[in-house]
Structures are given as C-alpha cells and as structure tokens.
Design a protein around this motif. Structure first.
Motif, PDB file in Angstrom:
ATOM      1  N   MET A 267       0.623  -0.847   0.099  1.00 39.49           N
ATOM      2  CA  MET A 267       0.484  -0.287  -0.232  1.00 39.49           C
ATOM      3  C   MET A 267       1.048   1.129  -0.189  1.00 39.49           C
ATOM      4  O   MET A 267       1.676   0.929   0.411  1.00 39.49           O
ATOM      5  CB  MET A 267      -0.841   0.479   0.876  1.00 39.49           C
ATOM      6  CG  MET A 267      -1.670   0.840   1.869  1.00 39.49           C
ATOM      7  SD  MET A 267      -3.155   1.096   2.897  1.00 39.49           S
ATOM      8  CE  MET A 267      -4.001  -0.497   2.739  1.00 39.49           C
ATOM      9  N   ALA A 268       0.274   1.811  -0.908  1.00 39.97           N
ATOM     10  CA  ALA A 268       1.966   3.398  -0.649  1.00 39.97           C
ATOM     11  C   ALA A 268       1.311   3.988  -0.002  1.00 39.97           C
ATOM     12  O   ALA A 268      -0.280   4.034   0.655  1.00 39.97           O
ATOM     13  CB  ALA A 268       1.174   3.931  -2.339  1.00 39.97           C
ATOM     14  N   ALA A 269       2.193   5.062   0.443  1.00 39.31           N
ATOM     15  CA  ALA A 269       2.088   5.653   1.799  1.00 39.31           C
ATOM     16  C   ALA A 269       0.707   7.074   0.825  1.00 39.31           C
ATOM     17  O   ALA A 269      -0.126   6.703   2.751  1.00 39.31           O
ATOM     18  CB  ALA A 269       3.676   6.311   1.787  1.00 39.31           C
ATOM     19  N   GLY A 270       0.771   7.626   0.729  1.00 40.94           N
ATOM     20  CA  GLY A 270      -0.269   8.120   0.407  1.00 40.94           C
ATOM     21  C   GLY A 270      -1.879   7.104   0.598  1.00 40.94           C
ATOM     22  O   GLY A 270      -2.391   8.198   1.337  1.00 40.94           O
ATOM     23  N   GLU A 271      -1.781   6.685  -0.145  1.00 39.34           N
ATOM     24  CA  GLU A 271      -2.807   6.175   0.749  1.00 39.34           C
ATOM     25  C   GLU A 271      -3.100   4.758   1.618  1.00 39.34           C
ATOM     26  O   GLU A 271      -4.688   5.604   2.572  1.00 39.34           O
ATOM     27  CB  GLU A 271      -2.566   4.267  -0.220  1.00 39.34           C
ATOM     28  CG  GLU A 271      -4.248   3.768  -0.462  1.00 39.34           C
ATOM     29  CD  GLU A 271      -4.782   2.568  -0.873  1.00 39.34           C
ATOM     30  OE1 GLU A 271      -5.109   1.645  -0.667  1.00 39.34           O
ATOM     31  OE2 GLU A 271      -3.621   2.083  -2.142  1.00 39.34           O
TER      32      GLU A 271
ATOM     33  N   ASP B 161      -5.615   7.032   7.380  1.00 39.01           N
ATOM     34  CA  ASP B 161      -5.312   7.584   8.680  1.00 39.01           C
ATOM     35  C   ASP B 161      -6.677   8.499   8.489  1.00 39.01           C
ATOM     36  O   ASP B 161      -7.115   8.600   9.730  1.00 39.01           O
ATOM     37  CB  ASP B 161      -4.739   7.514   8.759  1.00 39.01           C
ATOM     38  CG  ASP B 161      -3.621   6.305   9.210  1.00 39.01           C
ATOM     39  OD1 ASP B 161      -3.920   5.360   8.748  1.00 39.01           O
ATOM     40  OD2 ASP B 161      -2.455   6.282   8.522  1.00 39.01           O
ATOM     41  N   TYR B 162      -6.417   8.985   7.502  1.00 37.83           N
ATOM     42  CA  TYR B 162      -7.245  10.437   7.890  1.00 37.83           C
ATOM     43  C   TYR B 162      -8.285   9.875   7.970  1.00 37.83           C
ATOM     44  O   TYR B 162      -9.048  10.545   8.791  1.00 37.83           O
ATOM     45  CB  TYR B 162      -6.990  12.019   6.685  1.00 37.83           C
ATOM     46  CG  TYR B 162      -7.699  12.402   6.224  1.00 37.83           C
ATOM     47  CD1 TYR B 162      -7.730  13.789   7.717  1.00 37.83           C
ATOM     48  CD2 TYR B 162      -9.330  12.720   5.736  1.00 37.83           C
ATOM     49  CE1 TYR B 162      -8.675  15.471   6.895  1.00 37.83           C
ATOM     50  CE2 TYR B 162      -9.964  13.813   5.357  1.00 37.83           C
ATOM     51  CZ  TYR B 162      -9.555  14.787   6.469  1.00 37.83           C
ATOM     52  OH  TYR B 162     -10.417  15.942   6.094  1.00 37.83           O
ATOM     53  N   LEU B 163      -9.234   9.552   6.961  1.00 33.14           N
ATOM     54  CA  LEU B 163     -10.752   9.376   7.329  1.00 33.14           C
ATOM     55  C   LEU B 163     -10.667   8.403   8.395  1.00 33.14           C
ATOM     56  O   LEU B 163     -12.307   9.171   8.861  1.00 33.14           O
ATOM     57  CB  LEU B 163     -11.273   8.081   6.007  1.00 33.14           C
ATOM     58  CG  LEU B 163     -11.025   8.782   4.944  1.00 33.14           C
ATOM     59  CD1 LEU B 163     -10.912   7.789   3.291  1.00 33.14           C
ATOM     60  CD2 LEU B 163     -11.772  10.168   4.555  1.00 33.14           C
ATOM     61  N   GLN B 164      -9.705   7.723   9.305  1.00 30.95           N
ATOM     62  CA  GLN B 164     -10.611   6.503   9.890  1.00 30.95           C
ATOM     63  C   GLN B 164     -10.431   7.844  10.921  1.00 30.95           C
ATOM     64  O   GLN B 164     -11.099   7.898  12.984  1.00 30.95           O
ATOM     65  CB  GLN B 164      -9.383   5.857  10.645  1.00 30.95           C
ATOM     66  CG  GLN B 164      -9.922   4.812   9.641  1.00 30.95           C
ATOM     67  CD  GLN B 164     -11.203   3.668   9.636  1.00 30.95           C
ATOM     68  OE1 GLN B 164     -12.034   4.224   8.938  1.00 30.95           O
ATOM     69  NE2 GLN B 164     -11.310   3.140  11.019  1.00 30.95           N
TER      70      GLN B 164
END
Length: 117
Positions: free
Chosen positions: A1-5, A10-13
């Motif tokens: 999984m890419a760091a941006g993904e 994390d932002y959504l959670q």
C-alpha cells in the motif's frame, strides 16, 4: 500500500468519515426526503450544532425504538443483555464496535444501551 493511500485511510479513520457517511446514508434511506441534498445539508448542520451542544444530534432511532430493540434482545426480561448481544445489536444497526469498553462479565442495562447507542 502506498504511503499516500495509508495517509488517506488514516485521515478518514481519525475523523470518523466512514461512520458519518454511513449514518447520513441511513438517515436518507429512513426518511426518503423529496429533496435529498437539502436534507443532507440540514443533517450536517445538525451534526455541527450537536457537536457544539447547541442542538440535538440527528439520530435514526428514538428512545422508544431503542427500548423495543432492547426488549427483543432481553427475551427473558432480566433488564440486561450480554456484551455479545450488545455487539451484535450494534453490528445490525451498522454501528462501529471497535471502541467498546465492556468486558465479557459485564451486563448492559436498558439505560446504558440507550446512552451508548
């Protein structure tokens, strides 16, 4: 999984966006307003006001609905349900069970059920 993904996840959670969208979708399907976009805007305004304690947070179920659900879970009429029953009720409602603080030896009363749900 890419760091941006992962950062996006994390932002959504962190901001509980999936739960918010799920709740808004449930409210939309429950009420089926003629003007859904306007309804969603009103619900988001109520969420904002509810977080500031200026208004009531928009709920899908009222206290009578919660009491009825609790009585379905409390088939023997003991006035309490198990944490396992509580978890299943939350899952049925599409609510998160990640933050539950109840151990397996604790029973949930109607008042706790109403407050937590």
């Amino acid at each position: 999984m890419a760091a941006g993904e992962q950062e996006g996840r994390d932002y959504l959670q962190r901001h509980r966006i999936p739960e918010l969208l799920q709740r808004l979708g449930a409210l939309l399907l429950y009420h089926r307003p003629e003007r859904p976009r306007e309804f969603l805007i009103q619900m988001l305004e109520r969420v904002k006001a509810g977080k500031r304690a200026e208004a009531e947070y928009p709920y899908l179920m009222d206290e009578a609905n919660l009491a009825a659900m609790f009585s379905l879970l409390d088939v023997v009429g003991q006035g309490q349900i198990t944490p396992a029953q509580y978890r299943e009720a939350l899952k049925t409602l599409g609510l998160s069970t990640e933050d539950l603080q109840f151990g397996d030896g604790v029973n949930i009363t109607l008042d706790v059920f109403k407050e937590e749900v």
